[in-house]
Scaffold this motif. Structure first.
Motif, mmCIF file in Angstrom:
data_model
loop_
_atom_site.group_PDB
_atom_site.id
_atom_site.type_symbol
_atom_site.label_atom_id
_atom_site.label_comp_id
_atom_site.label_asym_id
_atom_site.label_seq_id
_atom_site.Cartn_x
_atom_site.Cartn_y
_atom_site.Cartn_z
ATOM 1 N N GLY A 52 -2.284 -33.438 67.505
ATOM 2 C CA GLY A 52 -3.353 -32.774 67.809
ATOM 3 C C GLY A 52 -3.851 -31.317 68.120
ATOM 4 O O GLY A 52 -3.350 -30.874 67.829
ATOM 5 N N PRO A 55 -1.764 -28.560 70.739
ATOM 6 C CA PRO A 55 -1.124 -28.063 70.106
ATOM 7 C C PRO A 55 -1.021 -26.635 69.389
ATOM 8 O O PRO A 55 0.185 -26.117 68.753
ATOM 9 C CB PRO A 55 0.278 -28.918 69.903
ATOM 10 C CG PRO A 55 -0.334 -30.209 69.837
ATOM 11 C CD PRO A 55 -1.820 -30.544 69.977
ATOM 12 N N ASP A 81 5.083 -39.951 66.993
ATOM 13 C CA ASP A 81 4.257 -41.000 65.995
ATOM 14 C C ASP A 81 3.927 -40.477 64.836
ATOM 15 O O ASP A 81 4.091 -39.228 64.093
ATOM 16 C CB ASP A 81 3.722 -41.310 67.573
ATOM 17 C CG ASP A 81 2.280 -40.032 67.735
ATOM 18 O OD1 ASP A 81 2.659 -39.308 66.646
ATOM 19 O OD2 ASP A 81 2.117 -40.045 68.789
ATOM 20 N N TYR A 94 0.708 -37.383 60.239
ATOM 21 C CA TYR A 94 0.482 -36.632 61.296
ATOM 22 C C TYR A 94 2.177 -35.303 60.081
ATOM 23 O O TYR A 94 2.065 -34.183 61.563
ATOM 24 C CB TYR A 94 1.662 -37.087 62.433
ATOM 25 C CG TYR A 94 0.046 -37.366 63.349
ATOM 26 C CD1 TYR A 94 -0.902 -37.155 63.288
ATOM 27 C CD2 TYR A 94 0.964 -38.482 64.889
ATOM 28 C CE1 TYR A 94 -2.130 -37.713 64.469
ATOM 29 C CE2 TYR A 94 -0.502 -38.661 65.239
ATOM 30 C CZ TYR A 94 -1.445 -38.359 65.320
ATOM 31 O OH TYR A 94 -2.275 -38.574 66.154
ATOM 32 N N GLY A 146 1.462 -33.836 74.374
ATOM 33 C CA GLY A 146 0.083 -34.088 74.808
ATOM 34 C C GLY A 146 -0.313 -35.047 75.222
ATOM 35 O O GLY A 146 0.265 -35.824 76.030
ATOM 36 N N ILE A 147 -1.830 -35.520 75.874
ATOM 37 C CA ILE A 147 -2.647 -36.728 76.522
ATOM 38 C C ILE A 147 -4.261 -37.104 75.677
ATOM 39 O O ILE A 147 -4.495 -35.841 75.689
ATOM 40 C CB ILE A 147 -2.382 -36.268 78.043
ATOM 41 C CG1 ILE A 147 -3.153 -37.709 78.873
ATOM 42 C CG2 ILE A 147 -3.265 -35.646 78.419
ATOM 43 C CD1 ILE A 147 -2.753 -37.564 79.831
ATOM 44 N N CYS A 148 -4.340 -37.915 75.413
ATOM 45 C CA CYS A 148 -5.389 -38.386 75.228
ATOM 46 C C CYS A 148 -6.116 -39.049 75.938
ATOM 47 O O CYS A 148 -6.122 -38.684 77.417
ATOM 48 C CB CYS A 148 -5.423 -39.464 74.112
ATOM 49 S SG CYS A 148 -7.069 -39.812 73.668
ATOM 50 N N THR A 175 -9.078 -43.543 70.873
ATOM 51 C CA THR A 175 -8.165 -43.177 69.769
ATOM 52 C C THR A 175 -8.076 -42.767 68.586
ATOM 53 O O THR A 175 -8.363 -41.627 67.767
ATOM 54 C CB THR A 175 -6.047 -43.808 69.482
ATOM 55 O OG1 THR A 175 -6.177 -43.970 71.412
ATOM 56 C CG2 THR A 175 -5.285 -43.305 68.675
ATOM 57 N N ASN A 179 -9.079 -39.191 66.797
ATOM 58 C CA ASN A 179 -7.913 -38.689 65.303
ATOM 59 C C ASN A 179 -9.020 -38.908 64.052
ATOM 60 O O ASN A 179 -8.108 -38.687 63.268
ATOM 61 C CB ASN A 179 -7.522 -39.224 64.850
ATOM 62 C CG ASN A 179 -6.185 -39.275 66.134
ATOM 63 O OD1 ASN A 179 -5.059 -38.449 65.651
ATOM 64 N ND2 ASN A 179 -5.798 -40.001 67.062
#
Ligand code: GLP
Length: 262
Positions: A52, A55, A81, A94, A146-148, A175, A179
């Motif tokens: 994300g 970070p 993930d 990722y 992190g958080i969406c 989501t 992304n």
């Protein structure tokens, strides 16, 4: 695990240990220092890592600390993930993200970078392999999250039921939109599915740090800290863990202040 205390945080509402920093750069510096201190105390630290935009500053800071002499050669990492249906070498994966933003800049040996393989012929088997690998590494010492904006952690999307272990998941439109930057901005080319560590895989970490920066995260952060446990906001389950730090910049903490009247 020994942990250096970051800059003195401002108090915030809620039961979680919430730390509010003036800006995103201060959040990144504080967490990078904490990680470097933890690695110095425990060279074979096992880190759980997110992707994300959030970070990115942390990873840049870890690279800087390594350039100044911090040694990460004993560290093992597990990424949370991965997209399903693309190979690790795909520029949107990722794994590619982590290579570009962290692994190229620190000295964690490649054989200890752990990823879910989004091109695995048997995704369920791949999920089971990952759970085993985490166990064989002795579990995760420090899980960074992190958080969406929809409250997901890893790719544990809001749903009627959450999965406890590493699993295959269908991504929400929100989501995939969030992304799309990894896929040239085209949401249609963002994979529809992913593999993700589950809620119990995440909550099994000995310590957890969640990072959130920017006003877009303020509402989900407030609900995560002060709201009920609900599968509508998977991050709310972090309230069950006894060692969670939530590191925020001022904009991400904006809604909590309103609620607490600070
Ligand atoms: C992705 C990842 C999450 C991450 C989220 C937030 O969906 N799977 O682990 O927390 O992005 O991204 P950002 O930091 O860009 O808001």
């Amino acid at each position: 695990m020994t942990v250096e205390q970051p800059d003195t945080p401002a108090p915030a509402a809620g039961g979680a240990r919430t730390m509010i920093f003036p800006d995103a750069a201060a959040v990144a510096r504080a967490l990078a220092r904490r990680i470097a201190a933890a690695v110095e105390a425990t060279p074979a630290l096992v880190l759980g890592l997110p992707t994300g935009r959030t970070p990115l500053a942390l990873y840049a800071e870890l690279g800087r600390l390594h350039a100044e002499g911090a040694d990460f050669s004993g560290v093992t990492t597990f990424n949370l993930d991965e997209f399903l249906g693309i190979p690790p070498s795909h520029p949107g994966s990722y794994r590619s993200f982590m290579e570009a933003h962290l692994f190229r800049h620190v000295n964690i040996p490649t054989e200890r970078h752990n990823f879910l393989d989004g091109a695995a012929a048997d995704p369920e088997r791949e999920c089971a392999r990952y759970e085993r690998a985490i166990g064989e590494a002795g579990g995760i010492d420090l899980q960074v999250l992190g958080i969406c904006t929809n409250g997901h952690i890893g790719f544990n999307e809001p749903a009627r039921e959450l999965q406890s272990r590493t699993h295959r998941v269908t991504l929400t439109a929100e989501t995939r939109r969030s992304n799309a930057g990894l896929f040239g901005g085209d949401i249609a080319t963002v994979p529809a599915e992913a593999l993700s560590m589950g809620m119990a895989s995440i909550l099994g970490a000995r310590a957890i740090v969640l990072l959130a920066t920017g006003a877009a995260k303020a509402s989900c952060v407030e609900r995560m800290v002060n709201g009920p446990l609900t599968t509508d906001l998977p991050a709310s389950f972090l309230q069950l863990h006894q060692d969670v730090d939530i590191m925020l910049d001022e904009p991400a903490a904006g809604q909590m202040r309103k609620r607490s009247g600070a």
